[in-house]
Motif scaffolding. Structure first.
Motif: not given
Length: 420
Positions: A143-144, A146, A151-155, A204, A206
């Motif tokens: 997922r992401t 914002t 903004s950061r993605s993550y699991r 996550r 960046s």
């Protein structure tokens, strides 16, 4: 000091401040050997535009016996004439040279907080495991998130045991040069979550926001509520809480090294969002306010930096701390500072110590601090002989030590005890 050497030293200092010790080392070595700079790009404002970091597949081999370089008699003689015309510049360059080499020398002891995660001589170092094995029905979603701060993605791990009504949420913050997949594999936290019906989020960091993918726990702007990285991590947390109908009493944050330090930041800036924190080989909130003070804190030098003050009128989060006694990256005294900050104020707290031994033979001391009004408030696991690695972790992930007590299981046990 000739202009070429002075320029090289400026480049080295810029690279060090940009958390790129490999480039700084190369620049110094070229300058001392009289070789022309291999990077021929120029800038009208080199102090504003630092050279981009060199990306390497393996860590740069820093000399473990390197010493601070003292200027030779010849250099001192050449410098004297220049000092008359530019005394301030000359002194700054000499100071910066010594400071840069000192940091580079010490950086070999900091592969996880600032540099490469692929340490030499640490147990459990392995290639990243991209897809951990999951039971049927479990999900490891990408997922992401914002918000105005970025903004950061993550699991997100959703257990098969409780896909709709999980018992709680643990936000896991990885160390430098790690990623969510690696951190999940190394800590084994997904398996623990499956047992207890928890969802696990792995934000996550960046590489665009930190060259080594470190959480910027040492920057003042990233130690404040509703600002920077704390705002982003809090936003991810709130998003998952809303999705699964979780309240604060069932939400926890944990991390390793730079991630552990950021977990301390989250506990300090969002005490209304998390009910407990797990800090493994990390640092206390406000330990640093820039790169240099971060290195000093990691060495165990001094106390708090002149950084943000602790928030007033707030309770302290229940906190569990894991620390290796032989950690050469983050000095164990940092764990003492975390414990001191988490210990409830006022009289009446009971402290007891329990020695233990793992099946592997590794020993540890578990210190429990109990608030008579609220029960166990702090647990501190000091693992004898352990280095900078996740205790009890799986060798499929980086920076893990399978010989120690299981930090993942003990953290979850501590978190859930607060619900009873």
């Amino acid at each position: 000091m000739n202009e070429g050497f002075a320029t090289a030293m400026r480049r080295a200092v810029q690279s060090t401040r940009a958390l790129n010790p490999a480039e700084a080392t190369r620049v110094i070595q070229d300058a001392l050997a009289g070789r022309p700079a291999s990077d021929t790009r120029t800038s009208t404002h080199p102090e504003i535009t630092p050279p981009p970091p060199i990306r390497r597949s393996t860590p740069f081999p820093l000399d473990p016996d390197a010493e601070i370089i003292e200027p030779s008699a010849k250099l001192e003689a050449e410098e004297t004439a220049q000092t008359v015309a530019h005394p301030t510049t000359s002194r700054r360059l000499r100071k910066s040279l010594g400071e840069t080499v000192r940091i580079l020398r010490e950086n070999r002891l900091a592969p996880c907080v600032f540099g490469s995660i692929h340490g030499v001589g640490l147990p459990g170092t392995a290639q990243h495991a991209r897809q951990p094995i999951m039971p049927e029905g479990a999900q490891f979603l990408a997922r992401t998130f914002t918000c105005p701060a970025g903004s950061r993605s993550y699991r997100l791990y959703v257990p098969a045991s409780a896909p709709d009504l999980p018992r709680g949420l643990v936000v896991m913050l990885h160390g430098c040069k790690q990623d969510p997949e690696d951190f999940a594999a190394g800590t084994g936290m997904n398996a623990v979550a499956e047992t207890h019906g928890l969802v696990i989020a792995y934000p996550r960091q960046s590489s665009a926001d930190n060259a080594s993918s470190c959480w910027n726990w040492f920057r003042p702007a990233d130690q404040m509520r509703d600002r920077g990285e704390p705002s982003i991590i809090a936003g991810i947390t709130k998003e998952i809480m809303s999705e699964f109908g979780l309240d604060r009493t069932r939400v926890f944050v944990a991390g390793l090294s730079a991630g552990g330090a950021m977990a301390a930041v989250m506990g300090e800036t969002y005490p209304d969002l998390y009910s407990a924190a797990g800090i493994h080989s990390g640092l206390a909130y406000g330990s640093a306010n820039d790169v240099l003070s971060a290195f000093s804190a990691m060495r165990g030098d001094g106390g708090r930096a002149s950084g943000p003050k602790r928030l007033a009128n707030r309770h302290r989060l229940r906190t569990i701390v894991f620390q290796g006694s032989a950690d050469l990256t983050v000095h164990p005294s940092n764990a003492d500072r975390i414990v001191a900050a988490a210990t409830p104020t006022g009289a009446g707290c009971a402290v007891r110590q329990e020695p233990g031994r793992c099946a592997s033979g590794r020993t540890y001391t578990r210190t429990i601090i109990t608030d008579p009004a609220a029960g166990p408030a702090v647990e501190y696991w000091l693992v004898d002989g352990a280095g900078h690695a996740w205790s009890g972790g799986h060798p499929s992930g980086t920076y893990t030590d399978p010989h120690g007590p299981d930090a993942s299981s003990q953290m979850v046990r501590f978190f859930l005890e607060g619900q009873d």
